[in-house]
Design a protein around this motif. Structure first.
Motif, PDB file in Angstrom:
ATOM      1  N   ILE B 333      10.189  46.381   5.136  1.00  0.00           N
ATOM      2  CA  ILE B 333       9.470  47.663   5.136  1.00  0.00           C
ATOM      3  C   ILE B 333       8.818  47.917   6.481  1.00  0.00           C
ATOM      4  CG2 ILE B 333       7.529  48.902   4.117  1.00  0.00           C
ATOM      5  CD1 ILE B 333       8.152  47.461   1.498  1.00  0.00           C
ATOM      6  N   LEU B 334       8.180  46.889   7.036  1.00  0.00           N
ATOM      7  CA  LEU B 334       7.478  47.090   8.309  1.00  0.00           C
ATOM      8  C   LEU B 334       8.455  47.337   9.456  1.00  0.00           C
ATOM      9  CD1 LEU B 334       4.643  44.451   7.991  1.00  0.00           C
ATOM     10  CD2 LEU B 334       4.490  46.897   7.702  1.00  0.00           C
ATOM     11  N   TYR B 336      11.448  48.678   9.211  1.00  0.00           N
ATOM     12  CA  TYR B 336      11.994  50.016   9.027  1.00  0.00           C
ATOM     13  C   TYR B 336      11.034  51.059   9.587  1.00  0.00           C
ATOM     14  CZ  TYR B 336      13.129  54.339   6.543  1.00  0.00           C
ATOM     15  OH  TYR B 336      13.412  55.645   6.230  1.00  0.00           O
ATOM     16  N   GLU B 337       9.760  50.829   9.304  1.00  0.00           N
ATOM     17  CA  GLU B 337       8.766  51.789   9.765  1.00  0.00           C
ATOM     18  C   GLU B 337       8.694  51.797  11.289  1.00  0.00           C
ATOM     19  OE1 GLU B 337       5.213  51.612   7.461  1.00  0.00           O
ATOM     20  OE2 GLU B 337       4.060  52.038   9.273  1.00  0.00           O
ATOM     21  N   ARG B 340      11.685  53.538  12.733  1.00  0.00           N
ATOM     22  CA  ARG B 340      11.629  54.969  12.521  1.00  0.00           C
ATOM     23  C   ARG B 340      10.627  55.620  13.458  1.00  0.00           C
ATOM     24  NH1 ARG B 340      10.246  58.990   7.868  1.00  0.00           N
ATOM     25  NH2 ARG B 340       8.728  59.338   9.500  1.00  0.00           N
ATOM     26  N   THR B 358       1.187  59.651  15.960  1.00  0.00           N
ATOM     27  CA  THR B 358       0.275  58.549  15.667  1.00  0.00           C
ATOM     28  C   THR B 358       0.837  57.547  14.675  1.00  0.00           C
ATOM     29  OG1 THR B 358      -0.696  59.809  13.895  1.00  0.00           O
ATOM     30  CG2 THR B 358      -1.667  60.056  16.059  1.00  0.00           C
ATOM     31  N   LEU B 359       1.982  57.871  14.151  1.00  0.00           N
ATOM     32  CA  LEU B 359       2.507  56.943  13.150  1.00  0.00           C
ATOM     33  C   LEU B 359       3.092  55.683  13.772  1.00  0.00           C
ATOM     34  CD1 LEU B 359       4.125  59.351  10.594  1.00  0.00           C
ATOM     35  CD2 LEU B 359       2.012  58.081  10.413  1.00  0.00           C
ATOM     36  N   SER B 361       1.374  53.540  14.954  1.00  0.00           N
ATOM     37  CA  SER B 361       0.430  52.467  14.639  1.00  0.00           C
ATOM     38  C   SER B 361       0.832  51.816  13.326  1.00  0.00           C
ATOM     39  CB  SER B 361      -0.988  53.013  14.564  1.00  0.00           C
ATOM     40  OG  SER B 361      -1.064  53.959  13.509  1.00  0.00           O
ATOM     41  N   ASN B 364      -0.326  46.031  11.144  1.00  0.00           N
ATOM     42  CA  ASN B 364      -1.212  45.895   9.993  1.00  0.00           C
ATOM     43  C   ASN B 364      -2.658  46.063  10.362  1.00  0.00           C
ATOM     44  OD1 ASN B 364       1.211  44.917   9.547  1.00  0.00           O
ATOM     45  ND2 ASN B 364       0.587  43.056   8.506  1.00  0.00           N
ATOM     46  N   GLU B 368      -7.709  52.151  12.643  1.00  0.00           N
ATOM     47  CA  GLU B 368      -7.019  53.411  12.859  1.00  0.00           C
ATOM     48  C   GLU B 368      -7.695  54.278  13.891  1.00  0.00           C
ATOM     49  OE1 GLU B 368      -5.048  53.522   8.538  1.00  0.00           O
ATOM     50  OE2 GLU B 368      -6.500  55.055   9.055  1.00  0.00           O
ATOM     51  N   GLU B 369      -9.009  54.178  14.004  1.00  0.00           N
ATOM     52  CA  GLU B 369      -9.704  55.061  14.928  1.00  0.00           C
ATOM     53  C   GLU B 369      -9.210  54.851  16.358  1.00  0.00           C
ATOM     54  OE1 GLU B 369     -10.759  53.730  12.288  1.00  0.00           O
ATOM     55  OE2 GLU B 369     -12.870  54.019  11.933  1.00  0.00           O
ATOM     56  N   SER B 372      -5.675  56.671  16.603  1.00  0.00           N
ATOM     57  CA  SER B 372      -5.368  57.969  16.002  1.00  0.00           C
ATOM     58  C   SER B 372      -5.890  59.068  16.876  1.00  0.00           C
ATOM     59  CB  SER B 372      -5.999  58.059  14.620  1.00  0.00           C
ATOM     60  OG  SER B 372      -7.378  58.206  14.731  1.00  0.00           O
ATOM     61  N   ARG B 374      -5.841  63.559  17.082  1.00  0.00           N
ATOM     62  CA  ARG B 374      -5.610  64.716  16.234  1.00  0.00           C
ATOM     63  C   ARG B 374      -4.153  65.108  16.285  1.00  0.00           C
ATOM     64  NH1 ARG B 374     -10.225  68.936  16.517  1.00  0.00           N
ATOM     65  NH2 ARG B 374      -8.774  70.061  17.829  1.00  0.00           N
ATOM     66  N   GLN B 375      -3.582  65.213  15.097  1.00  0.00           N
ATOM     67  CA  GLN B 375      -2.172  65.531  15.034  1.00  0.00           C
ATOM     68  C   GLN B 375      -2.034  66.937  14.479  1.00  0.00           C
ATOM     69  OE1 GLN B 375      -0.073  64.020  11.793  1.00  0.00           O
ATOM     70  NE2 GLN B 375       1.867  63.799  12.846  1.00  0.00           N
TER      71      GLN B 375
END
Lengths: 478, 378
Positions: B333-334, B336-337, B340, B358-359, B361, B364, B368-369, B372, B374-375
């Motif tokens: 899963i990780l 693949y992410e 992508r 921002t995706l 990131s 694990n 997030e701050e 991240s 603004r998207q």
């Protein structure tokens, strides 16, 4: 003082796409959280024989696990706010797995209390809250459906784990079964991997303010006290109690939780007292679980419809009233066929309430305040949940009749439902008034500075209004 | 009962010995063999007689006649004591071979407790269960209302376990439109239990099933435990059944059941209607069937428990399999992410400079701050 109020949801929730994978992850995570304390009771007989303790000592393991799961809510919410759902669910899964694996080597009951009860309960609480929070982040338009699907994990896992645990017990004894169950719980890590983080809306002014406050050197007691209060506030946000809707919801859900679990615990005993044989009595609970499995997504679907969504709090109170009435009618039932019908209706009522219980909180609080709210709600719900079944059991012991148990539970839940219904009428009325005030205020503003109207759907407008009422949102004044 | 039998055999043999001695003219030896009371008394008597014999021998001093007398005396005494010794040894063996029924020594002169059971049959047949704890003298009474035609006399008989009891055929008269059969049975041991039936001319039958109180639901699933561990094997009698005198545990082997004796490896804890067998230091040989027996005066009721001893590697194998599967899924899963988001990143990088994805990131633990921004969705 401030510029035009910024859109609190600075991103548009996905409402689909990867969101459905997140729902699957939440389904697994919530399933383990609710089902594990119940299915562990299958091992209790064997453990009790090997460790030579009494049945009440063994049953305490389940209670400690449930208590830890609910009490860990605020900590879990705070950690999710800081780190996001993914690492927390993976940590939760790891904790659960480790707890079961270490428990399989146990030789004393205190060791099991600690391993399964405390560590396992903490792991489950991390799982539960993080899953709910990430659903609120990924969904808005289809949120009731997503909630219904995710909460359906509880009956699904109960129905799957119960016979599976029996199979494990027969083939591997209780130690081997706990070991394998620990391996299964590591699948919560897989669920966590699915919960791709969603970018948080950046609030530079307020965030910077918080940071500077925290980074100031620790000079003097007053600064230390302020920091302590601020840290405590991060865990338990008592300012939520100022919210009318929140208090109403809390009272209603406390009354529900108090009366909800006792009928489940005593259903088969009641059936046996009416002359039903043991296997058929146990079958009633499986019927209830099976019905529950389908009712939860179904309720989510209904709650998502245009007719019901704006009035979802009424739907919630209806579900409570339905549940309460069901219990009140139970003492009139004597034959097995009618008990099956009762079990079906019980399953429907129970499923409806649980599909909506967190959706309504999200609806009231909005996705910004939901993490703090859910932490507070779970730790407060800990008390009625632990007090309900023993109080009901006391009634049975005193009166030697199960009908008083059902009457008590039914009446408490019914009262809670009616209370919610009446108070929500009042609440919606007040909300309407406030909204009209705001509309008038913004109309005045718009007349001065013409702006393109934002094409918001009703739930989005509601989220905005809810966020605007948030006292911690420093960009608006109430 | 065996002991009584044995003692009576001893008595008879000794009496026969005494008779032969009398015939042979050796009155002194004959008087030795007087039996007084139980076996214990017999031994004392003989011992007394032997000591008297030695005293007599020392007092007598005739020359050659005494010598011959002495030789004869001592020879007879030796023969007698040898025979008596043989008898006692065989008697003792009979006692210990009875399987576990540690019934209290019954006074042979006391009468058995009387119990009556009766049943009135209206149809063709009926089975009645009779639970017995201690030896009783059981009176069974059967009454039959008769069929369509009621002949004045019919032949009735009793049978045990399907086989007709000898000399039990009687002619039954029709009294008050009913036929009655009555018989007394002496139920003293487990062999006497079974199914007793009274049969009215082959047309109607009442079965009385005599048994000790049975164990409740037997667990059909085995108890599983691990090598080197210790396990508790429980056995429980239903609360409604009476308390047994004691509990015994047996282990099944090739030739039947072998009683388990408490020691270093096994310990037995009895508690009225419950019993526990604790086995320490389990080995693979300890797997198998174990029987717990609740001992009542008239018999033993058995419960069965199966024990399975497995090594710790057995649950470990599926556990390792699950662990590997979880690691593979998480990694998949990780990865693949990550792949992508790399694709999105390169695509977005070619687009407007405003947009930053921002995706990426996907790690694990990154807070997030920090990553991240603004998207804005197009």
């Amino acid at each position: 003082m401030s510029p035009a109020p910024a859109d609190p949801l600075e991103y548009k929730p996905l409402d689909g796409g990867w969101g459905w994978m997140v729902v699957i992850g939440a389904h697994i995570s919530i399933g383990f959280a609710y089902a594990t304390p119940k299915v562990l009771s299958i091992f209790f007989n064997e453990i009790q024989q090997d460790l030579g303790s009494s049945f009440s000592e063994i049953a305490l393991i389940s209670s400690i696990m449930l208590a830890a799961m609910y009490a860990g809510g605020p900590v879990s919410s705070a950690m999710v706010n800081r780190f996001g759902s993914r690492p927390i669910v993976m940590l939760g899964g790891l904790l659960c797995g480790v707890s079961m694996i270490t428990a399989s080597f146990g030789t004393s009951i205190i060791y099991l209390y600690f391993c399964i009860g405390v560590i396992g309960g903490c792991g489950l609480s991390l799982n539960l809250n993080a899953s709910l929070i990430i659903i609120s982040k990924y969904f808005l338009k289809r949120r009731p459906l997503a909630n219904g699907l995710a909460m359906a994990g509880s009956p699904v896992f109960l129905c799957v784990l119960a016979p599976f645990n029996q199979y494990l017990l027969v083939n591997f004894g209780w130690r081997g079964s706990l070991l394998i169950l620990g391996g299964l719980m590591l699948h919560c890590c897989v669920a966590g991997a699915l919960m791709r983080p969603v970018p948080l809306p950046c609030k530079p002014p307020s965030y910077a303010l918080e940071k500077t406050v925290e980074e100031q050197p620790n000079s003097g007691n007053t600064k230390l006290k302020k920091r302590f209060v601020k840290n405590a506030k991060k865990f338990l946000d008592f300012s939520l109690f100022k919210d009318r809707g929140f208090v109403i919801y809390l009272i209603g859900s406390i009354m529900f939780i108090f009366g909800a679990y006792a009928p489940i615990v005593f259903l088969s005993a009641y059936a046996k007292s009416q002359g039903v044989e043991e296997y058929s009595a146990a079958y009633l609970l499986s019927i209830m679980g099976f019905v529950d499995m389908f009712v939860r997504p179904g309720t989510g679907l209904i709650a998502n419809s245009k007719l019901v969504r704006p009035r979802i709090q009424y739907f919630f109170s209806f579900a409570l009233v339905f549940n309460g009435t069901c219990h009140l009618l139970c003492p009139l039932i004597k034959s097995y066929a009618f008990l099956v019908v009762y079990a079906v209706f019980f399953g429907i009522g129970f499923g409806m309430v649980f599909a909506l219980i967190f959706e309504c909180l999200m609806d009231l609080m909005g996705s910004q305040r939901f993490p703090r709210a859910v932490g507070l709600v779970t730790i407060i719900e800990c008390f009625p949940m632990l007090l309900g079944p023993p109080a009901a059991g006391l009634l049975v012991d005193v009166y030697h009749d199960y009908k008083y148990l059902f009457l008590m539970c039914g009446s408490v839940i019914l009262t809670g439902g009616l209370f919610l219904f009446v108070m929500n009428i009042y609440n919606y009325h007040m909300l309407d008034k406030e909204r009209q005030k705001q509309v008038r205020a913004s109309e005045v503003e718009m007349k001065l500075t013409p702006q393109a109207g934002t094409g918001q759907t009703e739930p989005e407008a509601k989220e905005r209004n809810v966020a605007l009422r948030d006292p911690e949102n420093t960009e608006t004044t109430d | 009962m065996e002991r009584e039998l044995c003692l009576s055999v001893c008595v008879i043999q000794l009496w026969m010995e005494s008779a032969t001695r009398k015939l042979q003219g050796d009155t002194r030896a004959a008087s030795l063999l007087q039996l007084k009371g139980e076996g214990g008394g017999l031994v004392v008597l003989l011992h007394d007689a032997a000591s008297r014999e030695t005293r007599k021998r020392s007092s007598e001093r005739p020359a050659h006649r005494g010598d011959r007398g002495i030789i004869i005396m001592s020879a007879i005494r030796k023969q007698l004591s040898f025979q008596i010794l043989l008898l006692f040894i065989s008697c003792r063996n009979i006692n210990t071979k009875t399987l576990g029924a540690t019934a209290p020594p019954l006074d042979p002169t006391a009468p058995l407790q009387k119990l009556e059971r009766s049943y009135v049959l209206k149809g063709d047949s009926h089975t009645e269960k009779v639970e017995l704890l201690n030896p009783v003298s059981l009176v069974l009474m059967c009454t039959w209302t008769g069929s369509q035609n009621k002949p004045t006399n019919i032949t009735g008989f009793w049978s045990k376990d399907g086989k007709e009891i000898e000399n039990s055929r009687v002619t039954v008269q029709l009294e008050n439109k009913q036929y009655n059969l009555k018989r007394t049975f002496s139920i003293a041991s487990e062999a006497d239990l079974g199914s007793y039936s009274c049969d009215f001319g082959g047309e109607a039958k009442i079965n009385f099933v005599l048994a000790v109180p049975q164990m409740g639901d037997e667990r059909d699933k085995p108890i599983v435990s691990y090598l080197g561990d210790s396990v508790v094997v429980p056995c429980k009698l239903d609360d409604s059944k009476p308390t047994p005198n004691t509990w015994n545990w047996y282990r099944a082997n090739e030739t039947g059941k072998e009683q388990i004796i408490a020691g270093q490896k096994f310990s037995i804890k009895n508690d009225e209607k419950k019993t526990k067998l604790v086995i320490h230091d389990l080995t693979a040989d300890d797997s198998g069937l174990y029987y717990c027996g609740a001992v009542y005066g008239v018999g033993i009721t058995m419960g069965r428990v199966e024990l399975k001893v497995i090594s710790f590697f057995e649950p470990l194998k599926p556990f390792i399999a699950i662990l590997v599967e979880v690691i593979i899924l998480v990694a998949a899963i990780l990865l693949y992410e990550k792949s992508r988001s790399k694709k999105d990143y390169t695509a977005a990088g070619n687009g407007a400079t405003d947009q930053t994805n921002t995706l990426s990131s996907g790690e694990n633990n990154g807070p997030e701050e920090s990553s991240s921004m603004r998207q804005r969705k197009v």
